[in-house]
Design a protein around this motif. Structure first.
Motif, PDB file in Angstrom:
ATOM      1  N   HIS A 196       0.855  -1.194   0.000  1.00  0.00           N
ATOM      2  CA  HIS A 196       0.000   0.000   0.000  1.00  0.00           C
ATOM      3  C   HIS A 196       0.890   1.244   0.000  1.00  0.00           C
ATOM      4  O   HIS A 196       2.032   1.180  -0.466  1.00  0.00           O
ATOM      5  CB  HIS A 196      -0.999  -0.053   1.165  1.00  0.00           C
ATOM      6  CG  HIS A 196      -2.115   0.936   1.028  1.00  0.00           C
ATOM      7  ND1 HIS A 196      -2.909   1.005  -0.086  1.00  0.00           N
ATOM      8  CD2 HIS A 196      -2.557   1.915   1.863  1.00  0.00           C
ATOM      9  CE1 HIS A 196      -3.800   1.987   0.071  1.00  0.00           C
ATOM     10  NE2 HIS A 196      -3.599   2.554   1.244  1.00  0.00           N
ATOM     11  N   ASP A 224      -7.651  -1.579   0.771  1.00  0.00           N
ATOM     12  CA  ASP A 224      -6.790  -1.531  -0.421  1.00  0.00           C
ATOM     13  C   ASP A 224      -5.372  -1.908  -0.060  1.00  0.00           C
ATOM     14  O   ASP A 224      -4.580  -1.057   0.307  1.00  0.00           O
ATOM     15  CB  ASP A 224      -6.856  -0.105  -1.001  1.00  0.00           C
ATOM     16  CG  ASP A 224      -6.078   0.054  -2.286  1.00  0.00           C
ATOM     17  OD1 ASP A 224      -5.642  -0.952  -2.833  1.00  0.00           O
ATOM     18  OD2 ASP A 224      -5.915   1.201  -2.740  1.00  0.00           O
ATOM     19  N   GLU A 248       1.837  -2.900  -6.372  1.00  0.00           N
ATOM     20  CA  GLU A 248       0.708  -2.581  -7.242  1.00  0.00           C
ATOM     21  C   GLU A 248       0.542  -1.075  -7.324  1.00  0.00           C
ATOM     22  O   GLU A 248       0.388  -0.494  -8.390  1.00  0.00           O
ATOM     23  CB  GLU A 248      -0.577  -3.227  -6.726  1.00  0.00           C
ATOM     24  CG  GLU A 248      -1.755  -3.151  -7.702  1.00  0.00           C
ATOM     25  CD  GLU A 248      -2.641  -1.913  -7.541  1.00  0.00           C
ATOM     26  OE1 GLU A 248      -3.499  -1.688  -8.387  1.00  0.00           O
ATOM     27  OE2 GLU A 248      -2.466  -1.176  -6.558  1.00  0.00           O
ATOM     28  N   GLU A 249       0.621  -0.443  -6.151  1.00  0.00           N
ATOM     29  CA  GLU A 249       0.372   1.005  -6.097  1.00  0.00           C
ATOM     30  C   GLU A 249       1.444   1.790  -6.869  1.00  0.00           C
ATOM     31  O   GLU A 249       1.198   2.900  -7.301  1.00  0.00           O
ATOM     32  CB  GLU A 249       0.312   1.481  -4.640  1.00  0.00           C
ATOM     33  CG  GLU A 249      -0.743   0.780  -3.768  1.00  0.00           C
ATOM     34  CD  GLU A 249      -2.172   1.228  -4.048  1.00  0.00           C
ATOM     35  OE1 GLU A 249      -2.384   2.011  -4.983  1.00  0.00           O
ATOM     36  OE2 GLU A 249      -3.070   0.780  -3.314  1.00  0.00           O
ATOM     37  N   TYR A 266     -10.913   5.825   0.278  1.00  0.00           N
ATOM     38  CA  TYR A 266      -9.991   5.326  -0.746  1.00  0.00           C
ATOM     39  C   TYR A 266      -8.712   6.178  -0.762  1.00  0.00           C
ATOM     40  O   TYR A 266      -8.770   7.394  -0.864  1.00  0.00           O
ATOM     41  CB  TYR A 266     -10.694   5.370  -2.107  1.00  0.00           C
ATOM     42  CG  TYR A 266      -9.816   5.004  -3.276  1.00  0.00           C
ATOM     43  CD1 TYR A 266      -9.361   3.698  -3.432  1.00  0.00           C
ATOM     44  CD2 TYR A 266      -9.426   5.949  -4.209  1.00  0.00           C
ATOM     45  CE1 TYR A 266      -8.555   3.350  -4.498  1.00  0.00           C
ATOM     46  CE2 TYR A 266      -8.618   5.616  -5.284  1.00  0.00           C
ATOM     47  CZ  TYR A 266      -8.180   4.307  -5.418  1.00  0.00           C
ATOM     48  OH  TYR A 266      -7.383   3.975  -6.480  1.00  0.00           O
ATOM     49  N   HIS A 267      -7.590   5.496  -0.606  1.00  0.00           N
ATOM     50  CA  HIS A 267      -6.273   6.166  -0.599  1.00  0.00           C
ATOM     51  C   HIS A 267      -6.194   7.304   0.425  1.00  0.00           C
ATOM     52  O   HIS A 267      -5.637   8.365   0.136  1.00  0.00           O
ATOM     53  CB  HIS A 267      -5.908   6.676  -2.003  1.00  0.00           C
ATOM     54  CG  HIS A 267      -5.406   5.573  -2.901  1.00  0.00           C
ATOM     55  ND1 HIS A 267      -4.709   5.798  -4.056  1.00  0.00           N
ATOM     56  CD2 HIS A 267      -5.491   4.228  -2.790  1.00  0.00           C
ATOM     57  CE1 HIS A 267      -4.393   4.635  -4.619  1.00  0.00           C
ATOM     58  NE2 HIS A 267      -4.869   3.671  -3.873  1.00  0.00           N
TER      59      HIS A 267
END
Ligand SMILES: [Zn+2]
Length: 441
Positions: free
Chosen positions: A241, A260, A293-294, A397-398
């Motif tokens: 993350h 996430d 991924e991020e 989110y984020h």
């Protein structure tokens, strides 16, 4: 629990044809067992660990993500799983290169290009060219779609000289942010130049970089298939993350990434537990927690190069399943639903259930191309992401507030169970989803 199911499984097999009543018992036993393995308590245990402050937001190249990787590996160790491919542990390690520019000089038509007007994308320690020989020339003209054209050039497997019209000056300045990024090692160089002129008649480039190798790892486990060992079904999620950022109003600076994508990783671990106990998979199942991924899907990109995409029958990428979908509980959406018939197969397997999958309701967000399924999908694999995230209104989110308290453990357990049940005819080899159209390279 493990032994109990195995014994029942064996007994059932023995009398399979003669005692159909036992068969019924087996199915009800299996239904019961899924609740014993995939339930809110287990979801919470794993979620809590992965999203704890102790893991520091699981950013690549930090001790926090290594802790997360160790935890995932420990979970895999509890089950009867194998290492994947040539790996000699649960870790699939790879490295990326961070190139810090020490010096750089670019000349076009014998004029020195000012420092802020070029950007060199390279992982070489020293670069020297005295002509455009070996370079493809790409012009991003005034009216061109800058964003669409520039992205793919970074990963190109050739030398490219990119001439960018000064109309794109503002966006060009942002390229500087890329220079601090780690990349896969590549023998190729791309040079981006902001210029008002056309194709140059002469070109020179001299640069030196300080290189630092940075290590990353996916965490991967495998459950070999009984009869179709060379046909793979993948369950994945990303465990990285965003790390630690600026503190918010509550003085919280840790991006815990509970939804996430600790949520997807939790799904992968519980599915690994479930299928390893069931142990009736005809196709080989691969469980993978991706890193980075991020940062741009680097973990899944590396992973996708380590296996033959043609052997991958289906990929279930689980991305943010911690909150209710826009349809409420017991539902989730599948990105790129129309690109293969996998969604229909999953739906058919859930016909008797209260759970339903839906096509992605946020097509404008391009979610199909924004997660770890994208690399294998580009190679033709029916690779879809399953999510509940309300991308038009997902509040945390984020943000630093993406914490376990904002998630619904019961609903997550239902989603993970639905994924397990909906995949059964793919895992047994009865159904094979249609392929996704390959992307042109
Ligand atoms: Zn994210």
């Amino acid at each position: 629990m493990f032994n109990g199911l195995m014994v029942r499984n064996m007994i059932t097999k023995k009398f399979f044809f003669v005692h159909s009543i036992l068969l019924l018992c087996f199915f009800s036993a299996a239904a019961q067992d899924i609740d014993k393995i995939i339930n809110a308590t287990e979801v919470e245990r794993i979620e809590k660990t992965l999203s704890s402050d102790d893991m520091q937001g699981r950013k690549p190249f930090t001790p926090g993500i290594d802790k997360a990787a160790d935890f995932i590996a420990d979970e895999f160790s509890k089950h009867k799983l194998s290492y994947f491919g040539k790996n000699n542990s649960w870790f699939q390690e790879f490295s990326m290169i961070k190139a810090k520019p020490l010096s750089a000089m670019v000349l076009i038509d014998r004029d020195t290009v000012p420092a802020g007007n070029f950007y060199i994308n390279s992982t070489a320690a020293s670069i020297d060219y005295t002509s455009t020989d070996g370079f493809e020339i790409v012009q991003i003209k005034k009216d061109a779609d800058y964003g669409k054209m520039i992205q793919p050039l970074f990963d190109a497997k050739k030398n490219i000289l990119v001439l960018i019209d000064t109309a794109h000056a503002t966006r060009f300045k942002r390229l500087k942010n890329f220079s601090s990024r780690a990349r896969f090692a590549s023998p190729y160089t791309q040079v981006f130049i902001l210029t008002a002129s056309g194709v140059p008649t002469s070109f020179e480039l001299h640069a030196k970089n300080e290189l630092a190798e940075q290590k990353l790892k996916n965490v991967v486990a495998m459950l070999p298939g009984k009869s179709k060992k060379n046909e793979y079904v993948i369950f994945s999620g990303h465990y990285d993350h965003l790390g630690i950022g600026k503190p918010n109003a509550n003085q919280d600076s840790i991006y815990n990434g509970a939804n996430d994508d600790a949520a997807g990783t939790t799904g992968v671990l519980l599915l690994a537990n479930y299928f390893s106990r069931l142990k009736n998979n005809e196709r080989t199942i691969i469980f993978v927690a991706f890193t980075a991924e991020e940062m741009g899907g680097y973990g899944s990109r590396y992973f996708s190069q380590q296996l033959d995409a043609d052997k991958v029958v289906a990929m279930f990428n689980i991305e943010m399943i911690g909150t209710e979908s826009k349809w409420g509980t017991n539902s989730a959406y599948i990105t790129g639903y129309e690109k293969s018939d996998m969604g229909k197969i999953l739906q058919a397997n859930l016909a008797d259930s209260k759970f339903h999958f839906e096509p992605d309701p946020y097509p404008k967000q391009n979610l199909f191309y924004r997660s770890d399924n994208a690399t294998l999908a580009a190679l033709g694999v029916p690779a879809h992401s399953i999510s509940t995230s309300k991308m038009d209104s997902e509040k945390f989110y984020h943000t630093q507030e993406d914490e376990i308290e904002t998630l619904d453990m019961n609903n997550m357990a239902e989603i993970i169970k639905a994924i397990a049940i909906s995949s059964k005819t793919i895992i047994s080899g009865k159904d094979t989803p249609s392929r996704v159209e390959k992307a042109n390279d």
